[in-house]
Design an enzyme around this catalytic site. Structure first.
Site: not given
Length: 680
Positions: A363, A483
């Site tokens: 990713g 996050d």
């Protein structure tokens, strides 16, 4: 019955910490996944079987060594025990027997633990590391005495290098002269020196199943690492699984020294034993040896962080203004030098990821690409390679993430193995989490074929909450992730969640909140007080968790677009359904009975966590209590904070409640107050 396996390798690597003379020596490294500690756990049963056999097996052999493997994959356990060569049988047995309880205290539930003690080294693992001849585990430990050196550093270091080089040769020679089938690679040595240190003492050892060449290579790598780790220290040790060494100005081994050296010349040239990985004319062979070693042994954590600091200083000098809160201050560097960091060799990561090939790509985020890798001993890893275009910010992310993750140990947090700095390239090395990120299961299950049951979804919600609670309350220093989102939650083979990506994490220490001049995060997950004013507190993560819970239950992204490119907001839709008593249309239609009630309870908790005012949100410990106590009554949620894209239609809110308009292009948040008193 515990079988004995042949084991060989080269010891390398790096974890550094000072040690005072008064401290009893024990240090544990924790790696791999976690196992169930229940009495019925197969892995735990296999581990206890090995733990019962190893003390007697090791103490019964002249070499003080035993190894074995029990069980079948995935609950297979391999282990070895190596007692120091000058210990007697009772001391050896006692040391090995104490290792498993010590591992459980230091690394609760970890499947791969190495325990270093004065009298022995013990490792157990779910990896078949005993089968990889010539390959080391990816770490070793270096300790030094905390006392200051009272003689010229260059002369002392040269004497230590000469002493340990001679001791390595003696250890190999002693084994060669032995007629025993299992050779004992062990030597003690002493060198005459100057006042106030009349003598320097040394000890070296390898596991008995190594060949002479392998033992010599292993010890020479440790000796070669002394200038990087232990220079100017009156005592120190480098400890690997397959070999180890120790020196000190105080006597520490039993019996007389096997080797006695005279004092060095008055002004010796510093001596460094060549590493087996030093490039030679046969470059191909050298590359293969470096790949086998797996981790650089000649560079200290402190040196790397000084280099990182220097690089950041250059970047800032060319146009960036340093602030008083700069992460790269002296105090931060000192903390980083004491972190349990491992420095990986670039060639090892290059070969592990097939030269960072597209096929290995897992990713890509804003600052790096993640690749799957496999070390020579079979261990799977995930390597995050920071993008060149984000070098300045990437350096900050690297330093921040290593500092945060190096000291964290929790089953719901991804484990950081180490990092690599190679020229202008920077990489972080994590444990490999088999099933990838949560977002692919929630939002792409029709493409991937993955489908989570409600029990799995609920377990994920609880696991994330427990991981956040560890960060906020149970870790050594309070940490705010900043996050939290679905693609930063990874799922292991049992669908247990692990929180990842701590590049934006903020350390609060004893404070409850702070402010930041730079707001960074992900659209839709940022709490309004953080997005608008830079206010950072544990409630920032609670807000993100609330959004996560609603995404998991609804199996829908927090923001999406309809066929007319209008923004669809999950918080808005959930609140609308909640007030109209139509929550069933937001949930899986197959949920019935208790599962349905549990899902509705999760939605209520998610709404409570997503309140606009941080004081109205529960803290994470209360959230965990709500999730695990079905009989606990929950308060009714008020209207949550809403986020809309700049081009979306803003819907009026009752009671002069704030509506937060979020601009995705530049992470700017504008506050709008609407006074329409009518409900939706």
């Amino acid at each position: 019955m515990v079988g004995i396996h042949s084991i060989v390798a080269v010891a390398v690597a790096i974890i550094m910490l000072p040690l005072t003379a008064a401290q009893p020596f024990r240090y544990s490294t924790c790696a791999g996944g976690t196992y169930d500690d229940a009495a019925t756990s197969t892995f735990k049963g296999n581990l206890e079987l090995l733990a019962a056999a190893l003390p007697g097996n090791a103490s019964a052999t002249p070499a003080g060594f035993a190894a074995g493997t029990v069980g079948a994959v995935p609950n297979q356990v391999s282990a070895l025990a190596l007692c120091r060569g000058d210990t007697d049988a009772p001391t050896c047995r006692e040391c090995v027997a104490a290792s498993l309880p010590g591992a459980r205290r230091d690394c609760p539930g970890s499947k791969d633990v190495t325990v270093y003690q004065d009298a022995c080294v013990v490792r157990f693992s779910d990896q078949r590391f005993l089968d990889f001849v010539g390959v080391n585990s990816p770490y070793a430990v270096s300790y030094w005495d905390a006392d200051s050196l009272a003689v010229p550093e260059a002369r002392f270091d040269a004497a230590v290098a000469a002493l340990m080089s001679a001791a390595a040769d003696r250890a190999v020679a002693a084994a060669a002269a032995s007629s025993s089938a299992r050779k004992k690679y062990f030597a003690t040595a002493v060198m005459d020196f100057d006042a106030p240190y009349p003598r320097i003492y040394g000890l070296e050892q390898c596991v008995p199943d190594m060949s002479a060449a392998q033992c010599r290579s292993c010890l020479r790598n440790l000796v070669a690492s002394i200038p990087g780790f232990l220079n100017g220290k009156p005592g120190g040790r480098s400890l690997g699984i397959w070999c180890n060494l120790r020196y000190s100005v105080r006597p520490f081994f039993n019996g007389s020294a096997m080797l006695h050296l005279s004092a060095p010349a008055s002004a010796p040239a510093p001596t460094v034993v060549p590493s087996v990985d030093t490039p030679k004319a046969g470059a191909g062979a050298g590359r293969k040896r470096r790949a086998a070693v797996g981790v650089s042994a000649g560079v200290a954590c402190l040196v790397v962080f000084i280099l990182i600091f220097s690089a950041v200083a250059v970047i800032r000098f060319k146009g960036k203004v340093a602030t008083k809160n700069d992460l790269f201050n002296t105090a931060a560097l000192e903390k980083m030098a004491r972190a349990k960091c491992m420095i990986f060799d670039f060639l090892t990561l290059q070969e592990a990821t097939e030269n960072f090939s597209e096929e290995r790509k897992l990713g890509q985020g804003g600052f790096g690409i993640v690749y799957k890798g496999k070390l020579p001993d079979g261990q799977e890893i995930a390597v995050k390679k920071l993008l060149d275009s984000a070098t300045g910010h990437g350096l900050l992310q690297l330093q921040n993430e290593v500092q945060v993750l190096a000291t964290l140990q929790h089953k719901n947090l991804v484990r950081l193995h180490g990092f690599c700095v190679h020229r202008k390239e920077m990489m972080l090395v994590y444990e490999f989490i088999k099933n990838g990120s949560l977002d692919t299961f929630l939002f792409e299950d029709t493409r991937t074929g993955n489908k989570l049951s409600w029990d799995q979804q609920y377990n994920i919600i609880v696991g994330i909450a427990k991981g956040i609670m560890y960060l906020h309350h149970d870790s050594r220093i309070r940490i705010i992730h900043r996050d939290l989102k679905t693609n930063n939650i990874l799922l292991d083979e049992n669908a247990d969640p692990k929180i990842a990506d701590f590049g934006l994490a903020r350390l609060l220490g004893d404070h409850t909140q702070t402010k930041t001049a730079t707001v960074a995060g992900t659209y839709g997950y940022m709490a309004p007080e953080y997005a608008m004013h830079g206010s950072v507190s544990p409630k920032v993560d609670v807000f993100s968790f609330g959004v996560l819970v609603l995404e998991i239950v609804a199996r829908r992204r927090n923001t999406s677009f309809d066929d007319c490119d209008n923004v669809k907001n999950l918080l808005s839709d959930v609140w609308n359904c909640w007030t109209k008593g139509m929550m069933s249309q937001m949930m899986d239609q197959n949920l019935e009975g208790y599962s349905r009630t549990q899902a509705l309870r999760c939605i209520q908790i998610g709404l409570l966590c997503a309140q606009p005012d941080p004081d109205d949100r529960p803290d994470i410990s209360s959230v965990v209590f709500m999730l695990t106590r079905d009989n606990m009554e929950l308060q009714a949620p008020a209207q949550p904070a809403f986020f809309f894209g700049r081009d979306s239609t803003v819907v009026s809110q009752p009671y002069e409640q704030r509506v937060y308009v979020y601009d995705r292009s530049d992470v700017t948040v504008n506050e709008v107050t609407l006074t329409d008193p009518h409900p939706r």
